[in-house]
Design a protein around this motif. Structure first.
Motif, short mmCIF file in Angstrom:
data_model
loop_
_atom_site.label_atom_id
_atom_site.label_comp_id
_atom_site.label_asym_id
_atom_site.label_seq_id
_atom_site.Cartn_x
_atom_site.Cartn_y
_atom_site.Cartn_z
N GLN A 155 -48.35 4.73 143.43
CA GLN A 155 -47.79 3.67 142.62
C GLN A 155 -48.03 4.02 141.15
O GLN A 155 -49.10 4.54 140.81
CB GLN A 155 -48.45 2.32 142.95
CG GLN A 155 -47.79 1.15 142.25
CD GLN A 155 -48.09 -0.17 142.92
OE1 GLN A 155 -49.17 -0.37 143.46
NE2 GLN A 155 -47.13 -1.08 142.90
N CYS A 156 -47.05 3.72 140.31
CA CYS A 156 -47.14 4.04 138.88
C CYS A 156 -48.47 3.52 138.30
O CYS A 156 -48.92 2.42 138.64
CB CYS A 156 -45.96 3.40 138.16
SG CYS A 156 -46.00 3.63 136.37
N GLY A 157 -49.06 4.30 137.40
CA GLY A 157 -50.35 3.95 136.82
C GLY A 157 -50.31 2.81 135.81
O GLY A 157 -51.35 2.34 135.36
N ASP A 158 -49.12 2.36 135.47
CA ASP A 158 -48.99 1.26 134.52
C ASP A 158 -49.51 -0.04 135.15
O ASP A 158 -49.41 -0.24 136.35
CB ASP A 158 -47.51 1.07 134.14
CG ASP A 158 -47.32 0.01 133.08
OD1 ASP A 158 -47.52 0.31 131.89
OD2 ASP A 158 -46.98 -1.14 133.44
N ASP A 159 -50.07 -0.93 134.29
CA ASP A 159 -50.66 -2.17 134.80
C ASP A 159 -49.64 -3.10 135.44
O ASP A 159 -49.98 -3.88 136.34
CB ASP A 159 -51.33 -2.95 133.65
CG ASP A 159 -52.63 -2.29 133.23
OD1 ASP A 159 -53.15 -1.47 134.01
OD2 ASP A 159 -53.10 -2.57 132.11
N ALA A 160 -48.39 -3.05 134.97
CA ALA A 160 -47.40 -4.03 135.41
C ALA A 160 -46.24 -3.43 136.19
O ALA A 160 -45.67 -4.09 137.05
CB ALA A 160 -46.85 -4.78 134.19
N CYS A 161 -45.91 -2.19 135.90
CA CYS A 161 -44.67 -1.57 136.42
C CYS A 161 -44.50 -1.74 137.93
O CYS A 161 -43.55 -2.35 138.41
CB CYS A 161 -44.63 -0.10 136.03
SG CYS A 161 -43.33 0.83 136.85
N GLY A 162 -45.43 -1.19 138.70
CA GLY A 162 -45.38 -1.35 140.16
C GLY A 162 -44.41 -0.44 140.89
O GLY A 162 -44.32 -0.51 142.12
N TRP A 176 -47.26 8.60 136.48
CA TRP A 176 -46.28 7.61 136.03
C TRP A 176 -44.98 7.72 136.81
O TRP A 176 -44.62 8.81 137.27
CB TRP A 176 -45.96 7.82 134.53
CG TRP A 176 -47.19 7.97 133.70
CD1 TRP A 176 -47.62 9.10 133.08
CD2 TRP A 176 -48.16 6.96 133.41
NE1 TRP A 176 -48.80 8.86 132.42
CE2 TRP A 176 -49.15 7.56 132.60
CE3 TRP A 176 -48.29 5.61 133.75
CZ2 TRP A 176 -50.25 6.85 132.13
CZ3 TRP A 176 -49.39 4.92 133.28
CH2 TRP A 176 -50.35 5.53 132.48
N CYS A 177 -44.28 6.57 136.90
CA CYS A 177 -42.96 6.58 137.53
C CYS A 177 -42.06 7.53 136.76
O CYS A 177 -41.39 8.38 137.34
CB CYS A 177 -42.38 5.16 137.57
SG CYS A 177 -42.19 4.37 135.96
N THR A 178 -42.03 7.37 135.43
CA THR A 178 -41.28 8.29 134.57
C THR A 178 -42.13 8.64 133.36
O THR A 178 -42.82 7.77 132.80
CB THR A 178 -39.95 7.69 134.07
OG1 THR A 178 -40.25 6.53 133.29
CG2 THR A 178 -39.04 7.30 135.22
N GLY A 181 -40.72 6.73 130.32
CA GLY A 181 -40.90 5.28 130.31
C GLY A 181 -42.37 4.91 130.26
O GLY A 181 -42.99 4.88 129.20
N CYS A 182 -42.96 4.67 131.43
CA CYS A 182 -44.35 4.23 131.49
C CYS A 182 -45.31 5.27 130.91
O CYS A 182 -46.29 4.91 130.26
CB CYS A 182 -44.73 3.92 132.93
SG CYS A 182 -44.05 2.35 133.50
N GLY A 183 -45.04 6.55 131.13
CA GLY A 183 -45.93 7.59 130.62
C GLY A 183 -46.04 7.52 129.11
O GLY A 183 -47.13 7.43 128.54
ZN LIG Z 1 -43.92 2.82 135.79
#
Ligand SMILES: [Zn+2]
Length: 197
Positions: A155-162, A176-178, A181-183
């Motif tokens: 799962q993406c490492g961002d707190d909210a992304c999911g 990260w998902c991308t 983006g999140c990265g």
């Molecule tokens: Zn993400």
């Protein structure tokens, strides 16, 4: 969770269509920001078409949905339940979720037929061409994911992304998902926090 009408294309960061389906929810881990981009049967059909899960000649689904909105709404409900079951089965080890996928897979097999492929010496399942087709196609991909090697499920490492994905990076260190983006957003945030400190 707020809803928004979907815009093509849907995200393709999952590395498996079942994870791409999970990723039709944006900001999954933040209830206040979460956006569901799959809010109508038409969204489901569009998503399936983008991921090539329906027969090319599977036209007419939009018309069928218009003629029988109650059944279309019910199919949407099942697809959303399947999507959430994929997430809960993989990331929360929910046995109830696994049962949902098993039940839908068995039902999908019962409604589908095996057809000889035209371009390869193989046979594959063809889902029904009625309103239950998308749900069956999704049950097949959910079962395929669940019975495959899940050691690289992340799962993406961002707190909210999911957003979720299969980490197929050579060093299995995708966070990260991308990256764009999140990265990038998280890198900038970390940099600014450091500067303030
Ligand atoms: Zn993400």
């Amino acid at each position: 969770m707020t809803a928004s009408s979907a815009r093509l294309p849907y995200p393709e960061v999952g590395g498996h269509p079942a994870f791409d389906l999970v990723d039709t929810v944006h900001w999954r881990l933040d209830e206040r920001r979460a956006i569901d981009t799959m809010t109508s049967f038409e969204d489901v059909v569009m998503w399936c078409r983008q991921f090539d899960l329906l027969e090319r000649d599977a036209g007419g689904l939009d018309q069928l949905a218009e003629d029988d909105p109650a059944s279309a709404a019910n199919e949407l409900e099942v697809v959303v339940a399947l999507r959430e079951a994929i997430y809960q089965a993989v990331f929360e080890s929910s046995t109830a979720a696994v049962e949902v996928i098993a039940r839908e897979h068995v039902a999908a097999l019962g409604r589908s037929t095996l057809h000889r492929d035209t371009d390869a010496p193989t046979w594959s399942w063809r889902v029904p061409s009625d309103l239950t087709g998308p749900r069956a196609a999704i049950a097949f991909v959910a079962h395929d994911l669940l019975t495959s090697d899940l050691t690289s499920a992340r799962q993406c490492g961002d707190d909210a992304c999911g957003w979720v994905y299969l980490d197929t990076s050579p060093r299995h260190n995708r966070v990260w998902c991308t990256a764009a983006g999140c990265g990038n957003r998280n890198r900038v945030a970390r940099h600014q926090a450091k500067k303030r400190a």
